[in-house]
Design a protein around this motif. Sequence first.
Motif, mmCIF file in Angstrom:
data_model
loop_
_atom_site.group_PDB
_atom_site.id
_atom_site.type_symbol
_atom_site.label_atom_id
_atom_site.label_comp_id
_atom_site.label_asym_id
_atom_site.label_seq_id
_atom_site.Cartn_x
_atom_site.Cartn_y
_atom_site.Cartn_z
ATOM 1 N N ASP A 29 0.833 -1.213 0.000
ATOM 2 C CA ASP A 29 0.000 0.000 0.000
ATOM 3 C C ASP A 29 0.867 1.262 0.000
ATOM 4 N N SER A 30 1.925 1.239 0.791
ATOM 5 C CA SER A 30 2.828 2.387 0.863
ATOM 6 C C SER A 30 3.546 2.607 -0.466
ATOM 7 N N ALA A 31 3.986 1.524 -1.103
ATOM 8 C CA ALA A 31 4.659 1.636 -2.400
ATOM 9 C C ALA A 31 3.701 2.171 -3.463
ATOM 10 N N LEU A 32 2.437 1.713 -3.426
ATOM 11 C CA LEU A 32 1.438 2.219 -4.370
ATOM 12 C C LEU A 32 1.207 3.712 -4.140
ATOM 13 N N GLU A 33 1.057 4.118 -2.901
ATOM 14 C CA GLU A 33 0.852 5.535 -2.600
ATOM 15 C C GLU A 33 2.033 6.367 -3.102
ATOM 16 N N ASN A 34 3.239 5.855 -2.919
ATOM 17 C CA ASN A 34 4.430 6.546 -3.400
ATOM 18 C C ASN A 34 4.400 6.671 -4.919
ATOM 19 N N ALA A 35 3.969 5.620 -5.624
ATOM 20 C CA ALA A 35 3.872 5.661 -7.092
ATOM 21 C C ALA A 35 2.820 6.676 -7.540
ATOM 22 N N LEU A 36 1.686 6.717 -6.831
ATOM 23 C CA LEU A 36 0.633 7.672 -7.187
ATOM 24 C C LEU A 36 1.109 9.105 -6.979
ATOM 25 N N GLN A 37 1.847 9.334 -5.905
ATOM 26 C CA GLN A 37 2.401 10.666 -5.661
ATOM 27 C C GLN A 37 3.419 11.035 -6.736
#
Length: 97
Positions: A29-37
């Motif tokens: 989830d954290s990696a996905l959020e980082n990618a979205l940012q």
Amino acid sequence: MAEASTVFGWAFGDPGREADEAYQQELRDSALENALQEAGRKGVEADAATAAYTVVDGDGSLIDHGEAARGRIVVRCTVNVSGPGAEKLHAEGPMNG
């Protein structure tokens, strides 16, 4: 035709919790959020439904993740992006661009 490509995000975790699936999900989830940012910083639209994850050991990877990854689990999330300029982005190596 809309231009498309990929970007990625990272998350770094505790290797002692490698077998903890709930913890692994937090890292994804954290990696996905980082990618979205990252997509937002690049001014393109990210499609979270296309998320693909890779988990590597920071010490055993050919990619130098720097001090943040030393001795840690590294989760990389790659997502498809579209919009103006997206064709110039490529999730390769440790950098987007």
